[in-house]
Write an enzyme that holds these catalytic residues in place. Structure first.
Site, mmCIF file in Angstrom:
data_model
loop_
_atom_site.group_PDB
_atom_site.id
_atom_site.type_symbol
_atom_site.label_atom_id
_atom_site.label_comp_id
_atom_site.label_asym_id
_atom_site.label_seq_id
_atom_site.Cartn_x
_atom_site.Cartn_y
_atom_site.Cartn_z
ATOM 1 N N THR A 1 -0.883 7.965 9.550
ATOM 2 C CA THR A 1 -1.333 6.794 10.301
ATOM 3 C C THR A 1 -1.686 5.651 9.363
ATOM 4 O O THR A 1 -1.342 4.483 9.608
ATOM 5 C CB THR A 1 -2.556 7.151 11.168
ATOM 6 O OG1 THR A 1 -2.194 8.160 12.109
ATOM 7 C CG2 THR A 1 -3.070 5.927 11.921
ATOM 8 N N ASP B 1 7.035 1.854 1.722
ATOM 9 C CA ASP B 1 6.895 0.943 0.582
ATOM 10 C C ASP B 1 8.088 0.003 0.481
ATOM 11 O O ASP B 1 7.951 -1.186 0.192
ATOM 12 C CB ASP B 1 6.767 1.735 -0.726
ATOM 13 C CG ASP B 1 5.384 2.341 -0.909
ATOM 14 O OD1 ASP B 1 4.479 1.992 -0.143
ATOM 15 O OD2 ASP B 1 5.233 3.183 -1.820
#
Length: 208
Positions: A30, A91
């Protein structure tokens, strides 16, 4: 390379936050996804609209908080290949948002050749920023290593965000252009370093 030092600082600074989130029952996944959504939103709203100072500061904080999910996974003993995959994928999305935001800003706020050059360099950094980690991941999937290079993710983000901040504080836009050019060169060199390292290992008798 700044990645190791930055990771150590983040662990010390945000360890209490990681422990608090674990106690609250928040999962590392999360935090990973939420951080990416917040970073991408900030990059694609603040930077293209000319809020460079705010954008750089907000993104800088969010980049530091990116260490939270890993700390939480270690605290809860839930480190997994899925978590590593999710973190790496998120990322890439966040990084793409940052450099895309810079490119859009350059096209909107800089005139002529400087705007085109800055935007082009931002896109080059975006592409190479995806190739750098891919080269390492692909090497590892083949049983080799590619732990070399100048431009790790922390280094790339530090360079671009510091340059964005300086321009936001009043320095000439060319500061960002030069920073992106240097970052593109460092990223390209990192790719070549990793290719050379893997090529050496792939030869008969090459060390893994």
């Amino acid at each position: 390379m700044l990645s190791t030092n930055a990771r150590g600082f983040a662990q010390a600074a945000f360890g209490p936050a990681a422990r608090l989130l674990v106690r609250l029952g928040v999962s590392p996944d999360t935090v990973t996804v939420t951080g990416t959504v917040l970073s991408s939103t900030a990059a694609l709203t603040l930077l293209p609209t000319g809020h460079l100072t705010a954008g750089a500061l907000v993104l800088g904080v969010l980049v530091l908080f990116d260490n939270l999910d890993g700390q939480m996974a270690r605290l809860t003993g839930t480190e997994s290949r899925w978590g590593a995959f999710l973190d790496s994928t998120m990322d890439r999305l966040a990084d793409a948002a940052v450099f895309s935001g810079v490119a859009v800003w350059a096209l909107r706020y800089l005139d002529g050749a400087l705007g085109n050059l800055t935007a082009g360099l931002a896109l080059v950094c975006l592409v190479l920023g995806g190739v750098v980690p891919y080269a390492k991941a692909r090497a590892e999937s083949l049983g080799m290593t590619a732990d070399v290079g100048l431009a790790e993710r922390a280094d790339r983000l530090l360079v671009v965000l510091v340059a964005v901040l300086l321009v936001g504080l009043g320095l000439p836009a060319a500061v960002l252009t030069v920073a992106l050019a240097l970052l593109a060169l460092a990223s390209a060199y990192t790719v070549l370093q990793r290719m050379r390292t893997v090529h050496t290992q792939s030869r008969p008798g090459g060390a893994a």
